[in-house]
Design an enzyme around this catalytic site. Structure first.
Site, mmCIF file in Angstrom:
data_model
loop_
_atom_site.group_PDB
_atom_site.id
_atom_site.type_symbol
_atom_site.label_atom_id
_atom_site.label_comp_id
_atom_site.label_asym_id
_atom_site.label_seq_id
_atom_site.Cartn_x
_atom_site.Cartn_y
_atom_site.Cartn_z
ATOM 1 N N HIS A 22 1.287 5.896 -3.402
ATOM 2 C CA HIS A 22 1.664 6.177 -4.787
ATOM 3 C C HIS A 22 0.707 5.533 -5.791
ATOM 4 C CE1 HIS A 22 3.350 2.096 -5.277
ATOM 5 N NE2 HIS A 22 3.696 2.252 -4.003
ATOM 6 N N ASN A 23 0.415 6.267 -6.844
ATOM 7 C CA ASN A 23 -0.392 5.808 -7.975
ATOM 8 C C ASN A 23 -1.855 5.526 -7.632
ATOM 9 O OD1 ASN A 23 2.597 4.776 -8.613
ATOM 10 N ND2 ASN A 23 1.563 5.335 -10.513
#
Length: 189
Positions: free
Chosen positions: A83-84
């Site tokens: 994620h991210n």
């Protein structure tokens, strides 16, 4: 192949069999009862134009905001993008690489197979990471070439590796020298 809601895929992309785009990131908060509470993953994945993603590669949605795979990126099979993460333009990454959350990889990087990259790092543009390297700190120098686990300059790595292979012979030589020194010491008493 599975593309979850709210994800954006650019034009000219190739996604091979088993690709997962936008699954939940690995977000859990420990609780006082020793269990874990799942953190909502409400972001998305944004994939640029002319990206190719190999079989069974997974790209997690952002906790908040977006996970970015920029224009021209090429991802091999069996890669985990957490994620991210933000992967810069025209970067290529070989199979079995894992990139932990919130890492930013520059453009035009080349990352070998089975590389592990911890989270919250920044990797400069044009960096080359040799296969099976472990990246545990920022790589700030543009164009740096690293190898090893933990990874460091490839030239220094090669010199260290040569010495590493010679360690048994060096140890034998040290023992011989210690024996000679001890004999000299005994003879001088």
């Amino acid at each position: 192949m599975k593309i979850y809601s709210d994800c954006i895929i650019g034009s000219g992309c190739v996604l091979h069999s088993g690709v997962i785009i936008g699954s939940d990131g690995f977000g859990f908060v420990p609780q006082s009862d020793k269990n874990y509470m799942k953190v909502a993953q409400i972001g998305n994945v944004v994939i640029g134009d002319n990206v190719e993603i190999g079989s069974n590669t997974t790209i997690d949605r952002a906790t908040m905001g977006s996970t970015y795979i920029r224009d021209g990126v090429k991802l091999d099979n069996l890669i985990q993008v957490a994620h991210n993460v933000d992967i810069g333009e025209n970067t290529v990454i070989a199979a079995q690489t894992g990139i932990a959350g919130s890492t930013k990889i520059g453009k035009n990087c080349m990352i070998g197979g089975q590389v592990g990259i911890i989270g919250h790092l920044t990797i400069a543009d044009n960096v080359k990471i040799a296969a099976q390297s472990g990246i545990g700190s920022n790589i700030e120098q543009v164009g740096e070439v690293v190898q090893g686990s933990p990874a460091f300059s490839v030239g220094e790595y090669k010199r260290a590796y040569v010495l590493f292979r010679k360690l048994p012979r060096l140890q034998d030589r040290i023992k011989e020298l210690e024996k000679i020194i001890e004999e000299l010491r005994q003879n001088s008493i």
